[in-house]
Scaffold this motif. Structure first.
Motif, PDB file in Angstrom:
ATOM      1  N   PRO A  74       5.806  -6.618  -5.243  1.00  0.00           N
ATOM      2  CA  PRO A  74       4.716  -7.242  -4.483  1.00  0.00           C
ATOM      3  C   PRO A  74       3.503  -7.604  -5.342  1.00  0.00           C
ATOM      4  CG  PRO A  74       4.963  -4.918  -3.898  1.00  0.00           C
ATOM      5  CD  PRO A  74       6.137  -5.277  -4.738  1.00  0.00           C
ATOM      6  N   VAL A  94       7.423  -7.799   7.568  1.00  0.00           N
ATOM      7  CA  VAL A  94       7.513  -6.413   7.085  1.00  0.00           C
ATOM      8  C   VAL A  94       7.360  -5.432   8.253  1.00  0.00           C
ATOM      9  CG1 VAL A  94       6.376  -4.647   5.659  1.00  0.00           C
ATOM     10  CG2 VAL A  94       6.712  -6.958   4.757  1.00  0.00           C
ATOM     11  N   ASP A 180      -6.142   3.577   2.051  1.00  0.00           N
ATOM     12  CA  ASP A 180      -5.280   3.483   0.862  1.00  0.00           C
ATOM     13  C   ASP A 180      -6.108   3.327  -0.417  1.00  0.00           C
ATOM     14  OD1 ASP A 180      -2.922   3.255  -0.551  1.00  0.00           O
ATOM     15  OD2 ASP A 180      -2.275   1.385   0.403  1.00  0.00           O
ATOM     16  N   GLU A 240       3.876  12.096 -10.488  1.00  0.00           N
ATOM     17  CA  GLU A 240       5.086  11.956 -11.299  1.00  0.00           C
ATOM     18  C   GLU A 240       5.520  13.265 -11.947  1.00  0.00           C
ATOM     19  OE1 GLU A 240       4.188   8.801 -14.047  1.00  0.00           O
ATOM     20  OE2 GLU A 240       4.493   7.247 -12.527  1.00  0.00           O
TER      21      GLU A 240
HETATM   22  P1  C2E Z   1       0.169   0.755  -2.388  1.00  0.00           P
HETATM   23  O1  C2E Z   1       0.108   0.464  -0.940  1.00  0.00           O
HETATM   24  O2  C2E Z   1      -0.891   1.627  -2.954  1.00  0.00           O
HETATM   25  O3  C2E Z   1       1.618   1.382  -2.621  1.00  0.00           O
HETATM   26  C1  C2E Z   1       1.916   2.369  -3.583  1.00  0.00           C
HETATM   27  C2  C2E Z   1       2.446   1.744  -4.841  1.00  0.00           C
HETATM   28  O4  C2E Z   1       2.551   2.747  -5.842  1.00  0.00           O
HETATM   29  C3  C2E Z   1       3.867   1.176  -4.700  1.00  0.00           C
HETATM   30  O5  C2E Z   1       3.978   0.052  -5.555  1.00  0.00           O
HETATM   31  C4  C2E Z   1       4.724   2.314  -5.224  1.00  0.00           C
HETATM   32  O6  C2E Z   1       5.981   1.904  -5.701  1.00  0.00           O
HETATM   33  C5  C2E Z   1       3.849   2.796  -6.353  1.00  0.00           C
HETATM   34  N1  C2E Z   1       4.154   4.178  -6.717  1.00  0.00           N
HETATM   35  C6  C2E Z   1       4.391   5.226  -5.895  1.00  0.00           C
HETATM   36  N2  C2E Z   1       4.601   6.354  -6.573  1.00  0.00           N
HETATM   37  C7  C2E Z   1       4.500   6.037  -7.888  1.00  0.00           C
HETATM   38  C8  C2E Z   1       4.622   6.800  -9.107  1.00  0.00           C
HETATM   39  O7  C2E Z   1       4.868   8.013  -9.117  1.00  0.00           O
HETATM   40  N3  C2E Z   1       4.448   6.121 -10.272  1.00  0.00           N
HETATM   41  C9  C2E Z   1       4.169   4.780 -10.304  1.00  0.00           C
HETATM   42  N4  C2E Z   1       4.023   4.200 -11.503  1.00  0.00           N
HETATM   43  N5  C2E Z   1       4.048   4.042  -9.178  1.00  0.00           N
HETATM   44  C10 C2E Z   1       4.212   4.662  -7.986  1.00  0.00           C
HETATM   45  P2  C2E Z   1       4.604  -1.336  -5.066  1.00  0.00           P
HETATM   46  O8  C2E Z   1       5.718  -1.105  -4.098  1.00  0.00           O
HETATM   47  O9  C2E Z   1       4.872  -2.155  -6.276  1.00  0.00           O
HETATM   48  O10 C2E Z   1       3.422  -1.984  -4.245  1.00  0.00           O
HETATM   49  C11 C2E Z   1       2.220  -2.332  -4.879  1.00  0.00           C
HETATM   50  C12 C2E Z   1       1.157  -2.717  -3.883  1.00  0.00           C
HETATM   51  O11 C2E Z   1       1.503  -3.931  -3.212  1.00  0.00           O
HETATM   52  C13 C2E Z   1       0.946  -1.698  -2.767  1.00  0.00           C
HETATM   53  O12 C2E Z   1       0.158  -0.614  -3.230  1.00  0.00           O
HETATM   54  C14 C2E Z   1       0.242  -2.556  -1.744  1.00  0.00           C
HETATM   55  O13 C2E Z   1      -1.109  -2.702  -2.066  1.00  0.00           O
HETATM   56  C15 C2E Z   1       0.946  -3.883  -1.918  1.00  0.00           C
HETATM   57  N6  C2E Z   1       2.003  -4.010  -0.899  1.00  0.00           N
HETATM   58  C16 C2E Z   1       3.271  -3.574  -0.933  1.00  0.00           C
HETATM   59  N7  C2E Z   1       3.927  -3.895   0.204  1.00  0.00           N
HETATM   60  C17 C2E Z   1       3.024  -4.538   1.000  1.00  0.00           C
HETATM   61  C18 C2E Z   1       3.072  -5.118   2.307  1.00  0.00           C
HETATM   62  O14 C2E Z   1       4.083  -5.083   3.028  1.00  0.00           O
HETATM   63  N8  C2E Z   1       1.912  -5.704   2.763  1.00  0.00           N
HETATM   64  C19 C2E Z   1       0.776  -5.735   2.022  1.00  0.00           C
HETATM   65  N9  C2E Z   1      -0.313  -6.315   2.532  1.00  0.00           N
HETATM   66  N10 C2E Z   1       0.696  -5.197   0.785  1.00  0.00           N
HETATM   67  C20 C2E Z   1       1.798  -4.603   0.285  1.00  0.00           C
END
Ligand code: C2E
Ligand code: MG
Ligand code: MG
Ligand code: MG
Length: 287
Positions: A74, A94, A180, A240
Motif C-alpha cells: 500500500p 477493503v 494509529d 519484531e
Molecule cells: P499501518 O496502518 O500503520 O499498518 C501497519 C503497517 O506496519 C503494515 O504495513 C504492516 O505490515 C507493518 N508492520 C507490522 N508489523 C511490522 C513489523 O514487525 N516490522 C515491520 N517492518 N513492519 C511491520 P503495510 O501493510 O505495508 O501498510 C502500510 C500502511 O498503508 C498502513 O500503515 C496504512 O497506513 C496504509 N494502509 C494499509 N491498508 C490500508 C487500507 O486499507 N486503507 C488505508 N486508508 N490505508 C491503508
C-alpha cells in the motif's frame, strides 16, 4: 497529461517533474484498472494479547495483486490514491472484503474479536460515512461489535469538529476507534482526552529502539501510562524482537502487532494461523 506530453503547455517542466507526473498518472491508471478488475485484496495481521500470548484481534491491510508485478504494498499506491480520491473506492472494497471474511471466521467459531480497518482522512470526511459503514455491515451480516476503525492524528487535525461528531456517531453504533501511528504526527496529548478513542497504537518508530535507547523506552512508558489513565488500551506496532516484548510486558501494554508473532497474511494463511491457535511461546518462557 500523457496525451499532451509533447505539447508546449508543459515545456517549462523540468524532466524530473515530468517523470514524476507521468509516474503518478501510471499509478492512477493502475488503481483504476485494479478497481475494475478486482485486483485489490486484503491481508490480515494479528494483534496479540501480551498477557496470554493469544491472537485476539487483527488488522486488515490492503494489497494490490498485480498479474505481473506480484503483490504491491500500500505504501506504493495509498498516498496517491488519497490525492486522487480513489482511496474512497479502495476503502469501500477493503471494508466490504474485510467484513465478509470476518463474518465467515466468526460464524465458523475461529474468531471472536474485532477486525480493524484503516480509514483515511478523505474517507472520514464523507458526511454519512457512519451510515455507509452500517449499510455494508448489514449487507454482510456482521455485527458492528466486530469492527474497529483505525484513524490517524492527521484525520483529527483537519476538521476536528466534524471528526469528533463522526467518531461519536460510530461509537454510538458500537464500532471501536483506534488512533494509529501515535508518536509520528503532531501527537498532541490533548487529542487523547478530547476524542472518543478506545485504543492507542504506538508507532513502530518508537518501538524499534525501546530495547536500545532509554529515551524511547521512557517515552513509550509515559505514553502507555497516560493512555491507561485515560482508560485506553495500548497496541505496540512493529514488534519484531523478544526483548521488546519483555519491556512492553513490564509496561503493561495490552497488545502487540508485529513480525515477532506474524507478518500480515492472506486470508487462507491467516485462517491456518487461527486454526493453529498458537501462543507466543516467549511469554510462557519468561513468565
Ligand atoms: P499501518 O496502518 O500503520 O499498518 C501497519 C503497517 O506496519 C503494515 O504495513 C504492516 O505490515 C507493518 N508492520 C507490522 N508489523 C511490522 C513489523 O514487525 N516490522 C515491520 N517492518 N513492519 C511491520 P503495510 O501493510 O505495508 O501498510 C502500510 C500502511 O498503508 C498502513 O500503515 C496504512 O497506513 C496504509 N494502509 C494499509 N491498508 C490500508 C487500507 O486499507 N486503507 C488505508 N486508508 N490505508 C491503508
Ligand atoms: Mg493501521
Ligand atoms: Mg500504524
Ligand atoms: Mg504506519
Amino acid at each position: 497529461f500523457a496525451k499532451n506530453a509533447g505539447g508546449n503547455k508543459y515545456q517549462f517542466f523540468s524532466g524530473e517533474m515530468n517523470q514524476n507526473a507521468v509516474r503518478q498518472l501510471q499509478i492512477e491508471n493502475l488503481i483504476r484498472h485494479g478497481l475494475k478488475e478486482d485486483l485489490f485484496s486484503v491481508f490480515y495481521q494479528p494483534k496479540v494479547d501480551i498477557a496470554s500470548g493469544k491472537l485476539v484481534s487483527m488488522e486488515a491491510l490492503v494489497r494490490y495483486e498485480h498479474p505481473e508485478k506480484g503483490i504491491v504494498s500500500p505504501a506504493q499506491f495509498i498516498p496517491l490514491a488519497e490525492e486522487t480520491g480513489q482511496i474512497i473506492e479502495i476503502g469501500e472494497v477493503v471494508l466490504r472484503k474485510a467484513c465478509e471474511q470476518t463474518k465467515r471466521w466468526v460464524d465458523s467459531g475461529l474468531f471472536t474479536g474485532r477486525v480493524a480497518v484503516n480509514i483515511s482522512a478523505r474517507q472520514f470526511e464523507i458526511p454519512d460515512l457512519d451510515d455507509k459503514i452500517m449499510n455494508i455491515l448489514k449487507q454482510v451480516g456482521l455485527s458492528p461489535l466486530h469492527l474497529e476503525c483505525e484513524i490517524t492524528e492527521g484525520t483529527l487535525m483537519q476538521h476536528p469538529e466534524n471528526a469528533l461528531s463522526m467518531m461519536q456517531r460510530l461509537r454510538e453504533k458500537g464500532i471501536h476507534l483506534a488512533l494509529d501511528d501515535f508518536g509520528t504526527g503532531y501527537s498532541s496529548l490533548a487529542y487523547l482526552k478530547r476524542f472518543p478513542i478506545n485504543t492507542l497504537k504506538i508507532d513502530k518508530a518508537f518501538i524499534d529502539d525501546i530495547a536500545k535507547a532509554s529515551d524511547d523506552r521512557y517515552m513509550t512508558q509515559s505514553i502507555i501510562t497516560i493512555a491507561h489513565n485515560l482508560g485506553l488500551k495500548v497496541v505496540a506496532e512493529g514488534v519484531e524482537e523478544e526483548n521488546q516484548l519483555v519491556i512492553l510486558r513490564k509496561f503493561k501494554c495490552e497488545m502487540l502487532q508485529g513480525y515477532l508473532y506474524s507478518r500480515p497474511l492472506n486470508a487462507s494463511r491467516f485462517e491456518n494461523l487461527l486454526k493453529e491457535n498458537h501462543e507466543l511461546k516467549q511469554l510462557i518462557q519468561n513468565a
